[in-house]
Design an enzyme around this catalytic site. Structure first.
Site, PDB file in Angstrom:
ATOM      1  N   ASP A  63      47.209  61.486  23.982  1.00 30.46           N
ATOM      2  CA  ASP A  63      46.229  60.400  24.113  1.00 30.46           C
ATOM      3  C   ASP A  63      45.001  60.669  23.242  1.00 30.46           C
ATOM      4  O   ASP A  63      44.673  61.813  22.973  1.00 30.46           O
ATOM      5  CB  ASP A  63      45.800  60.217  25.582  1.00 30.46           C
ATOM      6  CG  ASP A  63      45.284  61.499  26.220  1.00 30.46           C
ATOM      7  OD1 ASP A  63      45.927  62.555  26.060  1.00 30.46           O
ATOM      8  OD2 ASP A  63      44.225  61.465  26.876  1.00 30.46           O
ATOM      9  N   GLU A 110      44.916  63.664  28.890  1.00 33.59           N
ATOM     10  CA  GLU A 110      43.967  64.782  28.798  1.00 33.59           C
ATOM     11  C   GLU A 110      42.536  64.271  28.729  1.00 33.59           C
ATOM     12  O   GLU A 110      41.633  64.811  29.366  1.00 33.59           O
ATOM     13  CB  GLU A 110      44.281  65.650  27.574  1.00 33.59           C
ATOM     14  CG  GLU A 110      43.533  66.987  27.532  1.00 33.59           C
ATOM     15  CD  GLU A 110      42.102  66.930  26.975  1.00 33.59           C
ATOM     16  OE1 GLU A 110      41.314  67.837  27.255  1.00 33.59           O
ATOM     17  OE2 GLU A 110      41.770  65.936  26.281  1.00 33.59           O
TER      18      GLU A 110
END
Lengths: 424, 424
Positions: free
Chosen positions: B103, B168
């Protein structure tokens, strides 16, 4: 004269309930910007019933919009007219403008209100709701004063020019339009919420927007960026110092009891998009007060210089200068000598009704009095029954006794100022 | 061993262009939160081609969501899977986790970017685009290291467990899900953008929101109100002092060169609705760094006490207390002794490739290393080729030479850590 005064006082005493009902009717209509028409319709109908000569028009046009005192970001005035209603005198007396604005500010956070903001609830002699104090209560005082004179069969020599204007809260385009339409007079009363004080001088004001530039970075290495919020803190500190310096210069005794005669209010601040990023932009919006003894332009230049000085002292701001804009509302300051005949007349009637002399001060905010006096060359006193502290706040309300007293004082002042005609 | 090392180095040298192309492919896919699937599909296909054992699943479920380290406000993970791809060893060697998140953070103001944010443009040895540095470049270094070992026919004793995780940037739910699925190892490398530094310790962090209450009033009588912006200034000042005090206590030599080891970043501030009203509410949002030597809880208690002390000292705040919330992201701190065998091994290979010793520091931000070590009991080093300063910023980019060097160092470390099997 005593006879006429007695009749007017008596009529006002007997019609207090009607005054409160009229105010309730006006407060129950939301007349925030762009929504003035339904409230204005009630006022128009009232003036029609009183037999006044009505002038109802949608403001706008080049003359208005190109005037240096015009300050308005509203796109359209369609459907929300201005009203001027004239009680024509027999001639020979002095004329008077009775000016009140019909627009109100937004209600803010509704959860802070004890009653619904447009309720008009009456409790313990107070009437609650947005606009009750600022300034539909004042407008009702004017209308009842006129009705008392008309209902008791008194004819006046001078004209009484009642004005119910839009746009006061956003810069005075409604009153400016009335001035440009030709309405002037020998004196004017604006019953803004003064706590029954008289304000021969009015603070002007204008809105500003300051954009602060920073440099984005990850919050974990925030030392790699420059926080627009941190830079805003020194901007705010400079504005606070500027406010202090400007107010230290205000020595007019009319401001003696006002803690901050010409405040700089920071009303909005917006910065950042993500909690763990260093914000790269901040926008500060506020309102700068202008003293009755200075011009809008000189006050603007003083803030420009203050921010320029700050930029010169700060390495980052030197390379990323602050951006200052004057946007939205702007209200001209107003000033009348304290021994003007209109002040003297109002003072005598105040003592007659209240049994004590009025407090005479400078107003803590701009009103349409600035435009009426500087553009319309009409001497203005701001005097009204509303409560300064609750204007624009939650739980706005007015003390009905003050409304009745103000109406009485204004009615008696009209009799003396415009003089009673022999045809009465 | 020299033979294997030589082959791996040679292969990586010859396949640099392929590494850059793979990174370009990944950067061109927007993998912001909720949009990870298309990038993850490229990674999955790559791992399939390498012959790894694939474990692809959508995270969620009660065990994850009720875990104390779970911190996530995302409603659904459907369609955006986690990936674990295992290169099974012959047995007998130490295992290693290679963890990278897929991400990326939002692009921010696009007008600040010189190239389109998802361009993957290569210029002067740098590859540009959101995620290039944080941390698709690191992920490519891992994939190329594994491919070098596989392509040169080397068999390992220990397992290599490659993880391409989601979430994350918003608190580590992806890595937590992998830990709870049973993935643990004798060591782990996370190639976050460290400027090729090694971070055996990682700063933790969490988001906070402080709500400041004021009292509305008209700006012209601002002394009748209490400005939430002015009260925010003393809150910010207290937070700045708290940051100073907390950082003065950080004596770990790993933090020696970091200007502010555990920053408190104020990322957002919103207050007020109207320039000429005193604002009655302000909301401040930010990120608090947590030292590797303290717990999330103790850091939270310290801020709570700081704000409580401020409220005790201020008459207004005593009656209108600040509201503190911990919301959104939270990242556990991580800590590994600096003489751990994994650090020693990485250091030797770093010297072998770069000809100089690595800088060993503490990371300036939380990573999934906190969860891997505290929940997964896996020793973690954070070491990667990206550039710390441009992570989360406009014009994010990576130096391709660093990517190649990191890939080399990691491949050689894997050979030593997992050991080469006799079947090679």
């Amino acid at each position: 004269m005593e006879k006429y005064e007695h009749h007017v006082k008596q009529w006002l005493k007997e019609n207090r309930a009607r005054a409160a009902r009229l105010l309730q009717l006006l407060v129950r209509e939301n007349s925030t910007r762009g929504n003035e028409s339904s409230t204005q319709a009630i006022v128009i109908e009232k003036c029609r019933q009183l037999g006044l000569t009505l002038d109802i028009w949608e403001i706008g046009g080049d003359e208005l919009k190109s005037h240096p005192a015009y300050c308005c970001d509203r796109q359209s005035f369609d459907g929300n007219p201005n009203l001027v209603a004239v009680l024509k005198g027999d001639g020979g007396g002095k004329s008077i403008i009775l000016n009140g604005h019909i627009d109100v500010v937004p209600v803010g956070d509704e959860s802070n209100w004890d009653y619904e903001p447009f309720s008009g609830v009456v409790e313990c002699g107070k009437l609650y709701g947005r606009g009750s104090t600022d300034m539909k209560g004042g407008n009702v005082a004017l209308l009842m004063a006129m009705e008392a004179i008309i209902a008791t069969g008194i004819k006046l020599k001078g004209d009484v020019i009642f004005q119910s204007v839009i746009e006061e809260e956003s810069g005075g385009a409604g009153t400016l339009a009335a001035v440009l339409r030709g309405y002037q007079a020998d004196g004017a009363i604006i019953p803004e919420p003064t706590n029954m004080k008289m304000f021969p001088k009015q603070q002007g004001s204008m809105w500003f927007r300051i954009t602060v530039t920073g440099k984005a970075a990850h919050g974990g290495t925030r030392y790699e960026g420059v926080s627009a919020i941190e830079k805003s803190l020194i901007v705010i500190k400079s504005l606070q110092q500027l406010e202090k310096d400007r107010n230290a210069r205000v020595t007019d005794p009319l401001f003696k009891k006002i803690p901050i005669p010409i405040p700089i209010n920071i009303g909005k601040m917006m910065s950042g998009e993500w909690p763990s990023s260093v914000p790269d932009t901040a926008v500060i919006e506020g309102r700068m007060g202008v003293s009755p003894d200075e011009s809008i332009q000189s006050a603007q230049m003083e803030m420009e210089k203050c921010l320029q000085d700050l930029c010169d002292q700060d390495e980052w701001l030197k390379r990323h200068p602050l951006k200052l804009e004057w946007f939205g509302g702007r209200w001209q300051p107003g000033s009348l000598e304290t021994n003007h005949p209109l002040i003297n007349e109002l003072t005598k009637r105040f003592i007659e009704v209240k049994g004590e002399p009025p407090v005479i001060e400078a107003s803590p905010w701009g009103t349409d009095g600035g435009i009426l006096s500087t553009v319309g060359h009409t001497p203005v006193v701001v005097f009204g029954p509303g409560i300064t502290a609750v204007a624009h706040d939650a739980n706005e309300h007015i003390i009905l006794e003050d409304l009745f007293a103000a109406s009485n004082i204004i009615a008696l002042t009209i009799l003396r100022w415009c003089e009673v005609a022999e045809s009465s």
